[in-house]
Design an enzyme around this catalytic site. Structure first.
Site, PDB file in Angstrom:
ATOM      1  CE  LYS A 139      -4.106  -2.100   2.066  1.00  0.00           C
ATOM      2  NZ  LYS A 139      -5.137  -2.044   3.103  1.00  0.00           N
ATOM      3  CG  ASP A 158      -8.465  -0.010   3.654  1.00  0.00           C
ATOM      4  OD1 ASP A 158      -9.213  -0.803   3.059  1.00  0.00           O
ATOM      5  OD2 ASP A 158      -7.231  -0.151   3.711  1.00  0.00           O
TER       6      ASP A 158
HETATM    7  P1  NAP Z   1       0.120  -4.000  10.463  1.00  0.00           P
HETATM    8  O1  NAP Z   1       0.526  -2.738   9.775  1.00  0.00           O
HETATM    9  O2  NAP Z   1       0.986  -5.203  10.358  1.00  0.00           O
HETATM   10  O3  NAP Z   1      -0.079  -3.615  12.027  1.00  0.00           O
HETATM   11  C1  NAP Z   1      -0.385  -4.609  12.942  1.00  0.00           C
HETATM   12  C2  NAP Z   1      -0.718  -3.967  14.297  1.00  0.00           C
HETATM   13  O4  NAP Z   1      -1.153  -5.026  15.162  1.00  0.00           O
HETATM   14  C3  NAP Z   1       0.453  -3.280  14.989  1.00  0.00           C
HETATM   15  O5  NAP Z   1      -0.015  -2.116  15.614  1.00  0.00           O
HETATM   16  C4  NAP Z   1       0.899  -4.325  16.019  1.00  0.00           C
HETATM   17  O6  NAP Z   1       1.494  -3.767  17.170  1.00  0.00           O
HETATM   18  C5  NAP Z   1      -0.425  -4.931  16.395  1.00  0.00           C
HETATM   19  N1  NAP Z   1      -0.313  -6.280  16.950  1.00  0.00           N
HETATM   20  C6  NAP Z   1       0.017  -7.414  16.295  1.00  0.00           C
HETATM   21  N2  NAP Z   1      -0.036  -8.481  17.138  1.00  0.00           N
HETATM   22  C7  NAP Z   1      -0.401  -7.988  18.348  1.00  0.00           C
HETATM   23  C8  NAP Z   1      -0.630  -8.579  19.628  1.00  0.00           C
HETATM   24  N3  NAP Z   1      -0.484  -9.889  19.815  1.00  0.00           N
HETATM   25  N4  NAP Z   1      -1.026  -7.783  20.654  1.00  0.00           N
HETATM   26  C9  NAP Z   1      -1.187  -6.462  20.469  1.00  0.00           C
HETATM   27  N5  NAP Z   1      -0.976  -5.828  19.276  1.00  0.00           N
HETATM   28  C10 NAP Z   1      -0.585  -6.592  18.241  1.00  0.00           C
HETATM   29  O7  NAP Z   1      -1.317  -4.486   9.991  1.00  0.00           O
HETATM   30  P2  NAP Z   1      -2.494  -3.558   9.394  1.00  0.00           P
HETATM   31  O8  NAP Z   1      -2.340  -3.409   7.925  1.00  0.00           O
HETATM   32  O9  NAP Z   1      -2.588  -2.337  10.224  1.00  0.00           O
HETATM   33  O10 NAP Z   1      -3.777  -4.521   9.606  1.00  0.00           O
HETATM   34  C11 NAP Z   1      -4.281  -4.795  10.896  1.00  0.00           C
HETATM   35  C12 NAP Z   1      -5.449  -5.786  10.780  1.00  0.00           C
HETATM   36  O11 NAP Z   1      -6.557  -5.164  10.134  1.00  0.00           O
HETATM   37  C13 NAP Z   1      -5.106  -7.035   9.954  1.00  0.00           C
HETATM   38  O12 NAP Z   1      -5.597  -8.150  10.626  1.00  0.00           O
HETATM   39  C14 NAP Z   1      -5.849  -6.798   8.646  1.00  0.00           C
HETATM   40  O13 NAP Z   1      -6.230  -8.029   8.044  1.00  0.00           O
HETATM   41  C15 NAP Z   1      -7.061  -6.005   9.116  1.00  0.00           C
HETATM   42  N6  NAP Z   1      -7.645  -5.162   8.053  1.00  0.00           N
HETATM   43  C16 NAP Z   1      -8.944  -5.398   7.705  1.00  0.00           C
HETATM   44  C17 NAP Z   1      -9.535  -4.609   6.727  1.00  0.00           C
HETATM   45  C18 NAP Z   1     -10.980  -4.857   6.351  1.00  0.00           C
HETATM   46  O14 NAP Z   1     -11.402  -4.410   5.275  1.00  0.00           O
HETATM   47  N7  NAP Z   1     -11.761  -5.515   7.186  1.00  0.00           N
HETATM   48  C19 NAP Z   1      -8.802  -3.586   6.098  1.00  0.00           C
HETATM   49  C20 NAP Z   1      -7.481  -3.365   6.484  1.00  0.00           C
HETATM   50  C21 NAP Z   1      -6.911  -4.167   7.467  1.00  0.00           C
HETATM   51  P3  NAP Z   1       3.072  -3.392  17.198  1.00  0.00           P
HETATM   52  O15 NAP Z   1       3.190  -2.056  16.536  1.00  0.00           O
HETATM   53  O16 NAP Z   1       3.401  -3.343  18.638  1.00  0.00           O
HETATM   54  O17 NAP Z   1       3.791  -4.482  16.449  1.00  0.00           O
END
Ligand code: NAP
Length: 277
Positions: free
Chosen positions: A66, A102
């Protein structure tokens, strides 16, 4: 001639976007073909430009490209500009327009599908990754009372809040970053889990009384009941998964490309039935 679109990512095999856009095209009578494009981790730009050379008209962009898509775009909408990330590219007149749908997907799902107003409400966002960058600007434009961003790595939440400083004025009581340990005693009307923790069935450490009466717990992960959703229900909140957001962001991309707004409710319903079936 059939117009070509695709979702580009790595991995991309799991993506529901081809099924969603296929349904939209059928329902609206649009003659499009929508596929999956697996790009090598170091080959996003080449793959996207090759798709355009082959008469591709637009791409949805998923992890981990992205930010690269943002750099590839010649123009950006305000939401994409603020997010620093693009999930929709439109190829038009030799130029590449970058959008981020999004946030619109999330706000539409909250307001239209779940009947949950954002204006004047207290929001807790968990996570400080790409998903939160994508949704902050549209959420703030809904004029919430307060937004707290909690993240396991606090510095990332602090950096995120700093990044959106210019938009702080949209929340009457501001936007702040906190570690999970500093949420005790606070109550929120909308709690959004934008961490990837739900994928592995763990959840960030939340106090049990974090949910205000009538609160909504929104899980961005879709297709499964997560620990966070079950915890929220146990604590008396209403819980929803991210399928509606996924379909709504796709509908916004479809509208950007085709100028036609597809109905989302039947698609959300049919995907939910497949999940449960
Ligand atoms: P990302 O950039 O990899 O960020 C992941 C986040 O999750 C970080 O803030 C990380 O914290 C935190 N995290 C991971 N494991 C954790 C744990 N065990 N305990 C607490 N915090 C934890 O991912 P992203 O792109 O933001 O996406 C996040 C989620 O949203 C994904 O599951 C994705 O599939 C979902 N999503 C869904 C949609 C939809 O249309 N429904 C759209 C976009 C994203 P740290 O910074 O401390 O590592």
């Amino acid at each position: 001639m059939t117009d070509l679109y695709a979702v580009i990512g790595n991995p991309v095999a799991h993506s529901l976007s081809p099924a969603i856009h296929g349904e939209f095209a059928r329902a609206t009578g649009q003659d499009i073909s929508y596929g999956r494009l697996l790009a090598p981790l170091d080959g996003f730009k080449a793959a996207a430009l090759e798709f355009r050379e082959g008469s591709g008209m637009g791409l949805n962009v998923t992890l981990p490209f992205k930010q690269e898509a943002w750099r590839l775009a010649d123009t950006h909408t305000p939401g994409a500009l603020a997010a620093g990330a693009v999930n929709t590219l439109k190829f038009e007149d030799g130029r590449i327009a970058g959008h981020n749908t999004d946030g619109t997907g999330l706000t539409r799902d909250l307001k239209d599908n779940l009947g949950c107003a954002i204006r004047g409400r207290r929001l807790l966002l968990m996570g400080a990754g790409g998903a939160v960058y994508g949704v902050m600007e549209p959420l703030l434009r809904e004029l919430p009372q307060e937004v707290v961003v909690a993240n396991r790595t606090l510095e990332k939440a602090v950096a995120l809040v700093g990044h959106f400083e210019m938009l702080q004025k949209f929340a009457s009581r501001g936007v702040t970053a906190r570690p999970y340990g500093a949420l005790t005693g606070l109550r929120f009307d909308i709690v959004i889990n934008a961490t990837s923790a739900g994928l592995t069935d763990v959840m960030p450490p939340l106090p049990r009384d974090i949910f205000a009466p009538g609160a909504l717990a929104y899980e961005m992960v879709y297709g499964r009941s997560t620990l966070f959703m079950r915890f929220a229900v146990e604590c008396g909140a209403r819980a929803a998964g991210g399928l509606g957001m996924l379909v709504e962001q796709a509908a916004e991309s479809f509208f950007i490309w085709r100028g036609v707004r597809p109905a989302t409710a039947p698609v959300i319903r049919s995907l939910r039935q497949k999940d449960e079936g």
